[in-house]
Design a protein around this motif. Sequence first.
Motif, PDB file in Angstrom:
ATOM      1  N   ALA A   1      21.368 -12.027  -1.105  1.00 36.30           N
ATOM      2  CA  ALA A   1      20.902 -10.973  -2.005  1.00 36.30           C
ATOM      3  C   ALA A   1      22.036 -10.020  -2.354  1.00 36.30           C
ATOM      4  N   ARG A   2      22.857  -9.677  -1.380  1.00 30.87           N
ATOM      5  CA  ARG A   2      24.005  -8.797  -1.630  1.00 30.87           C
ATOM      6  C   ARG A   2      25.006  -9.457  -2.573  1.00 30.87           C
ATOM      7  N   ALA A   3      25.236 -10.746  -2.385  1.00 25.06           N
ATOM      8  CA  ALA A   3      26.255 -11.441  -3.183  1.00 25.06           C
ATOM      9  C   ALA A   3      25.800 -11.688  -4.620  1.00 25.06           C
ATOM     10  N   LEU A   4      24.540 -12.100  -4.794  1.00 25.66           N
ATOM     11  CA  LEU A   4      24.084 -12.473  -6.127  1.00 25.66           C
ATOM     12  C   LEU A   4      23.702 -11.279  -6.988  1.00 25.66           C
ATOM     13  N   ARG A   5      23.306 -10.181  -6.358  1.00 28.30           N
ATOM     14  CA  ARG A   5      22.962  -8.979  -7.121  1.00 28.30           C
ATOM     15  C   ARG A   5      23.701  -7.790  -6.532  1.00 28.30           C
TER      16      ARG A   5
ATOM     17  N   ILE B   1      13.097  -8.282   1.973  1.00 29.18           N
ATOM     18  CA  ILE B   1      14.014  -7.499   1.138  1.00 29.18           C
ATOM     19  C   ILE B   1      14.791  -8.403   0.201  1.00 29.18           C
ATOM     20  N   ALA B   2      15.225  -9.561   0.690  1.00 22.68           N
ATOM     21  CA  ALA B   2      15.966 -10.491  -0.168  1.00 22.68           C
ATOM     22  C   ALA B   2      15.090 -10.975  -1.320  1.00 22.68           C
ATOM     23  N   PHE B   3      13.838 -11.315  -1.034  1.00 19.28           N
ATOM     24  CA  PHE B   3      12.908 -11.698  -2.104  1.00 19.28           C
ATOM     25  C   PHE B   3      12.830 -10.595  -3.156  1.00 19.28           C
ATOM     26  N   GLY B   4      12.635  -9.353  -2.706  1.00 24.87           N
ATOM     27  CA  GLY B   4      12.467  -8.254  -3.645  1.00 24.87           C
ATOM     28  C   GLY B   4      13.705  -7.979  -4.471  1.00 24.87           C
ATOM     29  N   LYS B   5      14.861  -7.999  -3.819  1.00 22.14           N
ATOM     30  CA  LYS B   5      16.080  -7.682  -4.555  1.00 22.14           C
ATOM     31  C   LYS B   5      16.418  -8.746  -5.585  1.00 22.14           C
ATOM     32  N   LEU B   6      16.134 -10.003  -5.273  1.00 27.03           N
ATOM     33  CA  LEU B   6      16.504 -11.093  -6.177  1.00 27.03           C
ATOM     34  C   LEU B   6      15.462 -11.344  -7.264  1.00 27.03           C
ATOM     35  N   ALA B   7      14.301 -10.671  -7.184  1.00 27.28           N
ATOM     36  CA  ALA B   7      13.211 -10.949  -8.124  1.00 27.28           C
ATOM     37  C   ALA B   7      13.623 -10.881  -9.595  1.00 27.28           C
ATOM     38  N   PRO B   8      14.418  -9.887 -10.034  1.00 29.96           N
ATOM     39  CA  PRO B   8      14.773  -9.839 -11.460  1.00 29.96           C
ATOM     40  C   PRO B   8      15.680 -10.984 -11.910  1.00 29.96           C
ATOM     41  N   LEU B   9      16.278 -11.688 -10.953  1.00 28.14           N
ATOM     42  CA  LEU B   9      17.191 -12.778 -11.308  1.00 28.14           C
ATOM     43  C   LEU B   9      16.492 -14.125 -11.428  1.00 28.14           C
ATOM     44  N   VAL B  10      15.185 -14.164 -11.158  1.00 27.53           N
ATOM     45  CA  VAL B  10      14.476 -15.442 -11.131  1.00 27.53           C
ATOM     46  C   VAL B  10      14.495 -16.089 -12.507  1.00 27.53           C
ATOM     47  N   THR B  11      14.974 -17.315 -12.533  1.00 31.77           N
ATOM     48  CA  THR B  11      14.957 -18.119 -13.760  1.00 31.77           C
ATOM     49  C   THR B  11      14.111 -19.372 -13.604  1.00 31.77           C
ATOM     50  N   ASP B  12      13.778 -19.723 -12.376  1.00 35.11           N
ATOM     51  CA  ASP B  12      13.008 -20.936 -12.087  1.00 35.11           C
ATOM     52  C   ASP B  12      11.716 -20.516 -11.390  1.00 35.11           C
ATOM     53  N   ARG B  13      10.647 -20.414 -12.178  1.00 30.39           N
ATOM     54  CA  ARG B  13       9.389 -19.923 -11.625  1.00 30.39           C
ATOM     55  C   ARG B  13       8.830 -20.875 -10.576  1.00 30.39           C
ATOM     56  N   ALA B  14       9.010 -22.156 -10.768  1.00 27.29           N
ATOM     57  CA  ALA B  14       8.515 -23.117  -9.788  1.00 27.29           C
ATOM     58  C   ALA B  14       9.232 -22.949  -8.455  1.00 27.29           C
TER      59      ALA B  14
ATOM     60  N   ALA C   1      21.531  -5.455   2.787  1.00 25.80           N
ATOM     61  CA  ALA C   1      21.279  -6.227   1.567  1.00 25.80           C
ATOM     62  C   ALA C   1      21.806  -5.551   0.312  1.00 25.80           C
ATOM     63  N   GLY C   2      22.360  -4.345   0.449  1.00 25.36           N
ATOM     64  CA  GLY C   2      22.843  -3.622  -0.719  1.00 25.36           C
ATOM     65  C   GLY C   2      21.745  -2.858  -1.422  1.00 25.36           C
ATOM     66  N   CYS C   3      20.839  -2.253  -0.660  1.00 24.02           N
ATOM     67  CA  CYS C   3      19.726  -1.486  -1.222  1.00 24.02           C
ATOM     68  C   CYS C   3      19.751  -0.063  -0.667  1.00 24.02           C
ATOM     69  N   VAL C   4      19.081   0.842  -1.367  1.00 25.18           N
ATOM     70  CA  VAL C   4      18.944   2.230  -0.910  1.00 25.18           C
ATOM     71  C   VAL C   4      17.499   2.645  -1.062  1.00 25.18           C
ATOM     72  N   LEU C   5      17.094   3.646  -0.301  1.00 22.95           N
ATOM     73  CA  LEU C   5      15.741   4.179  -0.409  1.00 22.95           C
ATOM     74  C   LEU C   5      15.572   4.948  -1.721  1.00 22.95           C
ATOM     75  N   ALA C   6      14.485   4.675  -2.416  1.00 20.04           N
ATOM     76  CA  ALA C   6      14.162   5.417  -3.634  1.00 20.04           C
ATOM     77  C   ALA C   6      13.474   6.726  -3.268  1.00 20.04           C
ATOM     78  N   HIS C   7      13.575   7.715  -4.141  1.00 19.90           N
ATOM     79  CA  HIS C   7      12.940   9.008  -3.907  1.00 19.90           C
ATOM     80  C   HIS C   7      11.476   9.018  -4.342  1.00 19.90           C
ATOM     81  N   SER C   8      11.088   8.047  -5.162  1.00 24.19           N
ATOM     82  CA  SER C   8       9.707   7.974  -5.627  1.00 24.19           C
ATOM     83  C   SER C   8       9.417   6.540  -6.058  1.00 24.19           C
ATOM     84  N   PRO C   9       8.144   6.153  -6.099  1.00 22.69           N
ATOM     85  CA  PRO C   9       7.825   4.806  -6.594  1.00 22.69           C
ATOM     86  C   PRO C   9       8.261   4.589  -8.032  1.00 22.69           C
ATOM     87  N   ALA C  10       8.222   5.647  -8.840  1.00 19.87           N
ATOM     88  CA  ALA C  10       8.538   5.499 -10.263  1.00 19.87           C
ATOM     89  C   ALA C  10       9.977   5.071 -10.489  1.00 19.87           C
TER      90      ALA C  10
END
Length: 507
Positions: free
Chosen positions: A250-254, A394-407, A292-301
């Motif tokens: 997740a860190r490497a790809l995004r 966390i890896a699933f969540g971080k990589l979600a915008p990169l998904v190109t293969d839904r299957a 994983a290269g993530c930080v805590l958000a201050h709000s859900p929005a």
Amino acid sequence: MAALPSVLLIPPDTRPHTLELPASLARMTGATVRIPPAGALPDFFTPGDTDGLRTWLLREAPGAGVLIVCLETLCLGGMIPARRVSDDLPRVLDRLTVLQDVKRLNPELQIFAFGVIVRVAHDNDPHEEKPYYGQWGRELRAYSTAFDRHARHGAAEQEALQAARAAVPEEVLSDWLGTRERNRALHLAALDLLAGGVLAHLCLTLDDTTPYGLAAFDRRMLEARADELQVWSRLDIYPGADEVPCTLLARALRPGAVRVWVNYSGLEGAGAELLYEDRPAGELVRAHLRAAGCVLAHSPAEADFVLAVNTPGTRQAHWQPDHATVDTPHRHLPAFVDGLRASLDAGQTVSLADLAYPNGAERRLWQLLQPLPLEQLAGYSAWNTAGNTLGSAIAFGKLAPLVTDRAAQTGALFARMVDDALYQAFVRSEVRERLQNPSPFDLGDQREAAEAHLRALIAPRIHALWEQHFAGQGLTLDLGQPHLAWPRLFTGVFPLSVQPDRTPAPT
């Protein structure tokens, strides 16, 4: 979007969680991932071929963009063999030099490495540890705790340390400590490679750890060296192990910081205690997010994704249901599930980490989840330690915008539900009940019967789960023969493939 780099992966071993899961996460993004030939990788406690790994790396590195490498596999034949083999330190460090060689061959190669600080096993397992651990495990654990307490608190702990030392045969203690010192030296050498620019990032993780013990002592030594080298911007030291290939992928790809809103099942969930980690749930979450290269958000929005974390009321427990520390008024699962539904209905990216109990999903939560559209989750994880679960989710969540293969994404998500919920939370214990007092370490001649029970019990549930949540999306499921990864019930293998439905439309 820029093309994703080609990835080389040298995992800790060949279990589905450590090999197939990171490979499937890469495939769902369209990234190419290559792994060494099977003969070069470890099989249970049989070491892999370190010479073969070196040859493979030198051949493949010039055409790759990213290398994710387990130091124990590269230098000691695997994460479990690293606790058992007698290879001397000069030989181990010589094997590490291949990372400098491949960096010279391909200066653009980004090397993401990880090592596992030797655990002090909670069980007297003579297969994952050296054979003498089956007899002396309890005494070695007591020595581990006494040593660290003495190191921190001084003379007041001297008598307890002497008693713990006297309880273990000198040759056993010497060998056990020597293995730890050799592996710590490997990690110190990896820190030097990080400081020298050979490594892009390094994770040193603590497997099955506790607040006091030799692993905590090792951690402090490694942290002190990191202070000297000033490498903390590219280093993480925290509890984890098998999930780190997913974390580093997740860190490497995004690359870049991704903002995460964490929603706990209880208002005080961040303070929940964990059985196999040295810190409360909230601090473990922060450590895994950073790795994983993530930080805590201050709000859900403002969050890029929501990490929904099912924590125990106050502390994890082994057996379900536990009304003393897990299923308590310190959390409210129906409200937690309502929040999940609201997030999914709002179109948010949601990944669910269920760590109320180690080694499988919480059965009560799993039942409460069934009315939800589980196929809409970006990720799901509930396996083994809290760290294993968190890193994967966390890896699933971080990589979600990169998904190109839904299957491929559906297959990765469904595989986790099959293993972590259907098998680990339900079927594994049902198989155990059908056997004759099976050993947790080696099934022996009961393995064939165990696998027959496994197939009979889980296959109908797999198909039912698919029909309830995943059918009707233009995808088809192909299920192979479920079996066990090793001669024990702990890890199952569920070969499945999800493909686009190419059935011709009726005319």
